[in-house]
Scaffold this active site. Structure first.
Site, PDB file in Angstrom:
ATOM      1  CE1 TYR A 292      -0.747   7.157  -4.789  1.00 37.21           C
ATOM      2  CE2 TYR A 292      -1.666   8.033  -2.754  1.00 37.21           C
ATOM      3  CZ  TYR A 292      -0.648   7.984  -3.683  1.00 37.21           C
ATOM      4  OH  TYR A 292       0.473   8.758  -3.505  1.00 37.21           O
TER       5      TYR A 292
ATOM      6  CG  ASP B 294      -1.778  11.549   8.366  1.00 35.21           C
ATOM      7  OD1 ASP B 294      -1.712  12.583   7.654  1.00 35.21           O
ATOM      8  OD2 ASP B 294      -0.874  10.688   8.377  1.00 35.21           O
TER       9      ASP B 294
HETATM   10  P1  IMP Z   1      -2.810  13.082   4.103  1.00 35.29           P
HETATM   11  O1  IMP Z   1      -3.730  12.328   5.022  1.00 35.29           O
HETATM   12  O2  IMP Z   1      -3.150  14.519   4.002  1.00 35.29           O
HETATM   13  O3  IMP Z   1      -1.372  12.832   4.423  1.00 35.29           O
HETATM   14  O4  IMP Z   1      -3.084  12.539   2.631  1.00 35.29           O
HETATM   15  C1  IMP Z   1      -3.375  11.210   2.415  1.00 35.29           C
HETATM   16  C2  IMP Z   1      -3.216  10.866   0.946  1.00 35.29           C
HETATM   17  O5  IMP Z   1      -3.441   9.454   0.856  1.00 35.29           O
HETATM   18  C3  IMP Z   1      -4.265  11.515   0.065  1.00 35.29           C
HETATM   19  O6  IMP Z   1      -3.819  12.697  -0.499  1.00 35.29           O
HETATM   20  C4  IMP Z   1      -4.486  10.448  -0.984  1.00 35.29           C
HETATM   21  O7  IMP Z   1      -3.502  10.541  -1.973  1.00 35.29           O
HETATM   22  C5  IMP Z   1      -4.265   9.156  -0.218  1.00 35.29           C
HETATM   23  N1  IMP Z   1      -5.558   8.650   0.286  1.00 35.29           N
HETATM   24  C6  IMP Z   1      -6.031   8.680   1.559  1.00 35.29           C
HETATM   25  N2  IMP Z   1      -7.263   8.171   1.607  1.00 35.29           N
HETATM   26  C7  IMP Z   1      -7.586   7.829   0.356  1.00 35.29           C
HETATM   27  C8  IMP Z   1      -8.753   7.265  -0.219  1.00 35.29           C
HETATM   28  O8  IMP Z   1      -9.778   7.013   0.419  1.00 35.29           O
HETATM   29  N3  IMP Z   1      -8.680   7.045  -1.542  1.00 35.29           N
HETATM   30  C9  IMP Z   1      -7.575   7.307  -2.297  1.00 35.29           C
HETATM   31  N4  IMP Z   1      -6.485   7.853  -1.816  1.00 35.29           N
HETATM   32  C10 IMP Z   1      -6.482   8.113  -0.480  1.00 35.29           C
END
Ligand code: IMP
Length: 197
Positions: free
Chosen positions: A154, A72
Protein backbone atom coordinates in the site's frame (compact mmCIF):
# COMPACT_ATOMS: atom_id res chain seq x y z
CA UNK A 1 23.43 -12.77 14.09
CA UNK A 2 21.85 -15.28 11.76
CA UNK A 3 18.05 -15.04 11.65
CA UNK A 4 15.38 -16.95 9.78
CA UNK A 5 12.75 -14.51 8.48
CA UNK A 6 9.29 -16.08 8.70
CA UNK A 7 8.03 -14.43 5.54
CA UNK A 8 8.00 -14.85 1.78
CA UNK A 9 7.20 -11.17 1.24
CA UNK A 10 10.06 -9.84 -0.93
CA UNK A 11 9.34 -6.25 0.14
CA UNK A 12 9.70 -7.10 3.82
CA UNK A 13 12.87 -9.14 3.19
CA UNK A 14 14.47 -6.22 1.32
CA UNK A 15 13.52 -3.75 4.04
CA UNK A 16 14.84 -5.93 6.86
CA UNK A 17 18.12 -6.29 4.97
CA UNK A 18 18.36 -2.47 4.90
CA UNK A 19 17.15 -1.94 8.47
CA UNK A 20 19.15 -4.65 10.25
CA UNK A 21 22.40 -4.54 8.31
CA UNK A 22 24.45 -6.60 10.74
CA UNK A 23 22.00 -9.49 10.58
CA UNK A 24 22.28 -12.31 8.04
CA UNK A 25 18.72 -13.18 7.03
CA UNK A 26 17.65 -16.56 5.69
CA UNK A 27 14.40 -16.27 3.76
CA UNK A 28 11.58 -18.72 4.44
CA UNK A 29 12.39 -21.63 2.09
CA UNK A 30 10.36 -22.06 -1.09
CA UNK A 31 9.65 -25.71 -0.25
CA UNK A 32 8.50 -24.99 3.32
CA UNK A 33 4.78 -24.94 4.14
CA UNK A 34 2.80 -21.71 4.15
CA UNK A 35 2.97 -20.03 7.54
CA UNK A 36 -0.46 -19.80 9.19
CA UNK A 37 -1.79 -16.40 10.28
CA UNK A 38 -5.34 -16.68 11.54
CA UNK A 39 -5.14 -14.53 14.66
CA UNK A 40 -7.36 -11.54 15.34
CA UNK A 41 -4.55 -9.10 16.18
CA UNK A 42 -1.17 -8.19 14.71
CA UNK A 43 0.37 -9.40 17.98
CA UNK A 44 -1.02 -12.93 17.96
CA UNK A 45 -0.40 -13.33 14.23
CA UNK A 46 3.23 -12.29 14.65
CA UNK A 47 3.70 -14.77 17.52
CA UNK A 48 1.94 -17.51 15.58
CA UNK A 49 4.21 -17.02 12.58
CA UNK A 50 7.43 -16.91 14.60
CA UNK A 51 6.69 -19.98 16.71
CA UNK A 52 5.41 -22.00 13.74
CA UNK A 53 8.56 -21.16 11.77
CA UNK A 54 10.84 -21.93 14.73
CA UNK A 55 9.21 -25.35 15.25
CA UNK A 56 9.45 -26.15 11.55
CA UNK A 57 13.09 -25.05 11.37
CA UNK A 58 13.94 -27.17 14.43
CA UNK A 59 12.84 -30.23 12.44
CA UNK A 60 13.83 -29.31 8.87
CA UNK A 61 16.35 -26.46 9.09
CA UNK A 62 19.55 -26.77 7.11
CA UNK A 63 21.79 -24.73 9.45
CA UNK A 64 21.75 -23.32 12.97
CA UNK A 65 20.17 -19.89 13.47
CA UNK A 66 19.98 -17.58 16.47
CA UNK A 67 16.23 -17.39 16.13
CA UNK A 68 13.25 -16.54 13.96
CA UNK A 69 11.85 -13.09 13.25
CA UNK A 70 8.33 -12.56 11.96
CA UNK A 71 6.46 -9.43 10.93
CA UNK A 72 2.72 -8.92 10.99
CA UNK A 73 1.78 -5.56 9.62
CA UNK A 74 -0.90 -3.65 7.78
CA UNK A 75 -2.62 -0.41 6.95
CA UNK A 76 -5.35 0.82 9.34
CA UNK A 77 -7.71 3.43 7.90
CA UNK A 78 -9.82 5.38 10.41
CA UNK A 79 -12.75 5.93 8.03
CA UNK A 80 -12.86 2.15 7.44
CA UNK A 81 -12.97 1.42 11.19
CA UNK A 82 -9.34 0.37 11.20
CA UNK A 83 -9.55 -1.80 8.09
CA UNK A 84 -8.04 -3.52 6.27
CA UNK A 85 -5.74 -3.71 9.32
CA UNK A 86 -4.78 -7.24 10.24
CA UNK A 87 -6.41 -8.42 6.99
CA UNK A 88 -4.26 -6.16 4.79
CA UNK A 89 -2.58 -9.10 3.04
CA UNK A 90 -5.96 -10.70 2.36
CA UNK A 91 -7.93 -7.65 1.20
CA UNK A 92 -9.32 -8.02 -2.36
CA UNK A 93 -7.56 -11.33 -3.13
CA UNK A 94 -6.73 -12.07 -6.73
CA UNK A 95 -6.28 -8.42 -7.72
CA UNK A 96 -2.97 -6.80 -8.60
CA UNK A 97 -1.59 -4.57 -5.86
CA UNK A 98 -2.44 -1.49 -7.94
CA UNK A 99 -6.04 -2.68 -8.30
CA UNK A 100 -6.23 -3.36 -4.55
CA UNK A 101 -4.96 0.11 -3.81
CA UNK A 102 -7.62 1.60 -6.09
CA UNK A 103 -10.32 -0.65 -4.58
CA UNK A 104 -9.37 0.50 -1.09
CA UNK A 105 -9.49 4.17 -2.11
CA UNK A 106 -12.91 3.60 -3.70
CA UNK A 107 -14.23 2.34 -0.33
CA UNK A 108 -13.53 5.70 1.28
CA UNK A 109 -16.79 7.51 2.00
CA UNK A 110 -17.14 10.88 0.24
CA UNK A 111 -15.57 13.66 2.31
CA UNK A 112 -14.25 11.26 4.96
CA UNK A 113 -11.24 12.14 7.06
CA UNK A 114 -8.39 10.28 5.36
CA UNK A 115 -6.21 9.59 8.41
CA UNK A 116 -4.51 6.19 8.48
CA UNK A 117 -1.50 4.46 9.94
CA UNK A 118 0.80 1.61 9.13
CA UNK A 119 1.31 -0.79 12.04
CA UNK A 120 4.01 -3.43 12.42
CA UNK A 121 4.45 -6.04 15.14
CA UNK A 122 7.63 -8.09 15.08
CA UNK A 123 7.87 -11.36 16.97
CA UNK A 124 11.29 -12.69 17.87
CA UNK A 125 11.49 -16.38 18.74
CA UNK A 126 15.04 -17.18 19.84
CA UNK A 127 16.13 -20.73 19.15
CA UNK A 128 16.12 -21.28 22.90
CA UNK A 129 13.98 -19.05 25.09
CA UNK A 130 10.67 -17.28 25.17
CA UNK A 131 9.32 -15.20 22.27
CA UNK A 132 8.95 -11.43 22.56
CA UNK A 133 7.17 -8.81 20.46
CA UNK A 134 8.08 -5.27 19.37
CA UNK A 135 5.76 -2.76 17.73
CA UNK A 136 5.94 0.36 15.61
CA UNK A 137 3.54 2.59 13.73
CA UNK A 138 3.58 5.61 11.43
CA UNK A 139 0.73 8.10 11.17
CA UNK A 140 -0.39 9.57 7.88
CA UNK A 141 -3.19 10.02 5.36
CA UNK A 142 -4.49 8.25 2.29
CA UNK A 143 -3.62 9.90 -1.02
CA UNK A 144 -6.42 10.57 -3.52
CA UNK A 145 -4.85 8.15 -6.00
CA UNK A 146 -1.84 5.80 -6.10
CA UNK A 147 1.46 7.61 -6.73
CA UNK A 148 4.96 6.21 -7.14
CA UNK A 149 6.53 2.82 -7.68
CA UNK A 150 8.93 2.57 -4.74
CA UNK A 151 8.35 0.12 -1.93
CA UNK A 152 5.56 -2.44 -1.99
CA UNK A 153 1.98 -3.09 -0.99
CA UNK A 154 0.00 0.00 0.00
CA UNK A 155 3.01 2.34 -0.17
CA UNK A 156 1.69 4.26 -3.23
CA UNK A 157 -1.46 5.38 -1.37
CA UNK A 158 0.09 6.35 1.98
CA UNK A 159 1.30 9.89 2.75
CA UNK A 160 3.32 9.84 5.98
CA UNK A 161 2.68 12.77 8.33
CA UNK A 162 4.68 15.85 7.34
CA UNK A 163 5.30 14.69 3.75
CA UNK A 164 3.61 15.58 0.46
CA UNK A 165 4.88 12.41 -1.22
CA UNK A 166 3.65 8.86 -0.73
CA UNK A 167 5.86 6.02 0.47
CA UNK A 168 5.69 4.97 -3.19
CA UNK A 169 7.39 8.23 -4.19
CA UNK A 170 9.80 8.70 -1.28
CA UNK A 171 13.16 6.95 -1.48
CA UNK A 172 13.55 3.81 0.58
CA UNK A 173 16.16 5.69 2.66
CA UNK A 174 13.48 8.20 3.70
CA UNK A 175 10.88 5.47 4.30
CA UNK A 176 13.34 3.71 6.60
CA UNK A 177 13.65 6.80 8.81
CA UNK A 178 9.88 6.92 9.38
CA UNK A 179 8.27 3.60 8.86
CA UNK A 180 6.36 1.33 11.21
CA UNK A 181 8.83 -1.46 10.37
CA UNK A 182 11.87 0.70 11.10
CA UNK A 183 10.43 1.72 14.48
CA UNK A 184 9.69 -1.88 15.43
CA UNK A 185 13.13 -2.96 14.17
CA UNK A 186 14.81 -0.31 16.33
CA UNK A 187 12.97 -1.62 19.39
CA UNK A 188 14.01 -5.16 18.46
CA UNK A 189 17.65 -4.15 18.06
CA UNK A 190 17.77 -2.26 21.31
CA UNK A 191 16.26 -5.16 23.22
CA UNK A 192 17.81 -8.16 21.53
CA UNK A 193 21.11 -7.11 20.07
CA UNK A 194 21.77 -4.46 22.72
CA UNK A 195 22.56 -1.91 20.01
CA UNK A 196 21.09 1.42 18.95
CA UNK A 197 19.66 1.34 15.41
P1 IMP B 1 1.08 -9.78 6.58
O1 IMP B 1 1.94 -9.11 7.62
O2 IMP B 1 1.74 -10.95 5.97
O3 IMP B 1 -0.30 -10.06 7.09
O4 IMP B 1 0.95 -8.76 5.37
C1 IMP B 1 0.86 -7.40 5.59
C2 IMP B 1 0.37 -6.69 4.35
O5 IMP B 1 0.22 -5.31 4.73
C3 IMP B 1 1.37 -6.70 3.21
O6 IMP B 1 1.13 -7.73 2.32
C4 IMP B 1 1.14 -5.35 2.58
O7 IMP B 1 0.05 -5.42 1.71
C5 IMP B 1 0.75 -4.48 3.76
N1 IMP B 1 1.95 -3.80 4.29
C6 IMP B 1 2.63 -4.08 5.43
N2 IMP B 1 3.69 -3.28 5.54
C7 IMP B 1 3.69 -2.49 4.46
C8 IMP B 1 4.57 -1.47 4.01
O8 IMP B 1 5.59 -1.14 4.61
N3 IMP B 1 4.21 -0.88 2.86
C9 IMP B 1 3.08 -1.21 2.16
N4 IMP B 1 2.26 -2.17 2.51
C10 IMP B 1 2.56 -2.81 3.68
Amino acid sequence: MKILLASRNAGKLREFGELLRDVTFLPWPADAPDIPEDGAFFQDNALQKATFARDWWARHGTCPVDGVLSDDSGLCVDALWGGPGVLSARFAPGLSQDARNRRLLALMPQGAVRSARFVCVLAWAPTTGDPATFGGSVEGHLALEPRGAQGFGYDPIFLPEGHQQTFGELSSAVKQTLSHRSRASRAFLEAVAGQEA
